[in-house]
Design an enzyme around this catalytic site. Structure first.
Site, PDB file in Angstrom:
ATOM      1  CG  ASP A  13      -1.758   1.205   1.432  1.00 48.98           C
ATOM      2  OD1 ASP A  13      -1.590   2.101   0.653  1.00 48.98           O
ATOM      3  OD2 ASP A  13      -2.695   1.149   2.529  1.00 48.98           O
ATOM      4  CE1 TYR A 227      -3.431  -1.134  11.851  1.00 47.16           C
ATOM      5  CE2 TYR A 227      -3.793   1.150  11.402  1.00 47.16           C
ATOM      6  CZ  TYR A 227      -3.947  -0.259  11.035  1.00 47.16           C
ATOM      7  OH  TYR A 227      -4.929  -0.305  10.179  1.00 47.16           O
ATOM      8  CE  LYS A 230      -5.041  -6.696  11.148  1.00 48.21           C
ATOM      9  NZ  LYS A 230      -4.434  -6.428  12.590  1.00 48.21           N
TER      10      LYS A 230
END
Length: 365
Positions: A13, A227, A230
């Site tokens: 991503d 984080y 995902k």
């Protein structure tokens, strides 16, 4: 011995449009341009699921080849530059290093690759998911290669009857263990039933030792210590002639099982099988999506793809996924819709706990 072909799938991503929902066409064009002119590759195909760019490549350089990995890294860096120019969201978020260091593993992008001799006919399926983690493949791979109620070939195909070996990774301790099925199914389920930690990395045909499936098992939060999104994993499955038939490999996805991810990577939700045209998750940034592109390999050439979930036979799975999404969303910030505390360590949870630490009063005498 014939020449071996390596099938490599690498995803990252490097910028979403709009938000985390899709990939801008300029990024896909840049990736196609860079891969199509590379002398390293036999063939390539560029696609996306949600905000992830997926590079599908064939070559003869073998697994873990530094030049091929460098090429993929360079593609993602170039696409990041385009994403920054367009002010796309999360530009470069999966690139955890400032520069390539010989192998793309550990740098952020997810990778699944396998090396094999092409059979007389070599059908493969490449599964690509968004808004979830590598453990999402555990249940489907178990059903494909170990469950006779899903895969009748385990019962009636002499080439499959002796079963498969599963390479299972402990993503926390960075260890692996091999389970032989069907004998060790119960032992294996103890571990792969906990997909947040244990992931099926590879599957081998026991009788021949041939590679049957491979998945990406990179965990972004464990690499970055925070984080960053995902993992959005990929998985390659070889089909037919000693492996599951195409229909047997697709059948597990008629049941949209719950996977971790969805909004902010912090919720459980149903994995919805969709056609490529529907691979742009928007509802609460989801629910999690999976696409399946089928190819026939011919001397390393990618013949296809066929968009395998673009089939009304999966309409009920999508309907069920929407019903499950409705049910889960009504729980809001409560578990089990929100992930358990140990999975929230890479969000704001630690800061909130630290700030309120002194307000907790001991009840011990």
């Amino acid at each position: 011995m014939g020449k071996k072909i390596t099938l490599t799938v690498i995803k990252a991503d490097v910028g979403g449009c709009v938000g985390h929902s899709s990939v801008h066409p300029e990024l896909l064009e840049k990736a196609k341009e860079m891969l199509s002119g590379s002398p390293l590759l036999i063939d390539s195909y560029v696609t996306h699921v949600g905000d992830d760019i997926n590079l599908i490549m064939t070559h003869e350089a073998g697994r873990n080849n530094g030049e091929v990995h460098q090429l993929a890294w360079d593609v993602f860096v170039a696409c990041t530059d385009v994403a920054k120019k367009l002010k796309l969201y999360g530009a470069g978020q999966d690139l955890l290093a400032d520069a390539f260091s010989g192998n793309i593993k550990g740098l952020g992008p997810g990778i699944a690759e396998m090396e094999f001799e092409e059979r007389e006919s070599e059908p493969v399926i490449i599964f690509m998911a968004d808004k979830t983690e590598p453990g999402a493949w555990n249940l489907p791979l178990y059903k494909m290669f170990a469950d006779p109620f899903n895969t009748i070939g385990l019962v009636i195909d002499p080439k499959m009857h002796k079963g498969f070996d599963f390479d299972v990774r402990d993503t926390v301790e960075n260890k692996k263990i091999i389970f032989s099925t069907p004998e060790e199914i119960y032992d294996m389920l103890v571990f792969i039933g906990a997909p947040g930690r244990f992931c099926v990395k590879r599957v081998f045909q026991r009788e021949t030792g041939d590679i049957a499936a491979v998945s990406s098992t990179q965990r972004l939060n464990l690499m970055a210590g925070r984080y960053v999104g995902k993992d959005d994993p990929v998985c390659i499955v070889r089909c037919q002639s000693g492996f599951p038939a195409v229909g047997e490999a697709l059948e597990p996805f008629t049941y949209p099982h719950l996977v971790a991810g969805w909004m902010r990577g912090s919720h459980n939700g149903p994995l919805m099988p969709v056609a490529l045209k529907d691979a742009h998750p928007t509802r609460f940034d989801g629910p999690p999506r999976v696409i399946a592109l089928g190819f026939q390999l011919s001397e390393g050439k990618l013949i296809g793809p066929q968009d395998l979930f673009d089939d009304p036979a999966f309409d009920r799975a999508r309907e069920l996924a929407n019903n499950v999404a409705d049910y889960m969303r009504r729980m809001g910030p409560f578990e089990p819709h929100r992930l358990p505390l140990d999975e929230m360590e890479y969000t704001t949870m630690p800061q909130v706990s630290k700030r309120l630490k002194e307000r907790f009063i001991s009840l011990r005498k």
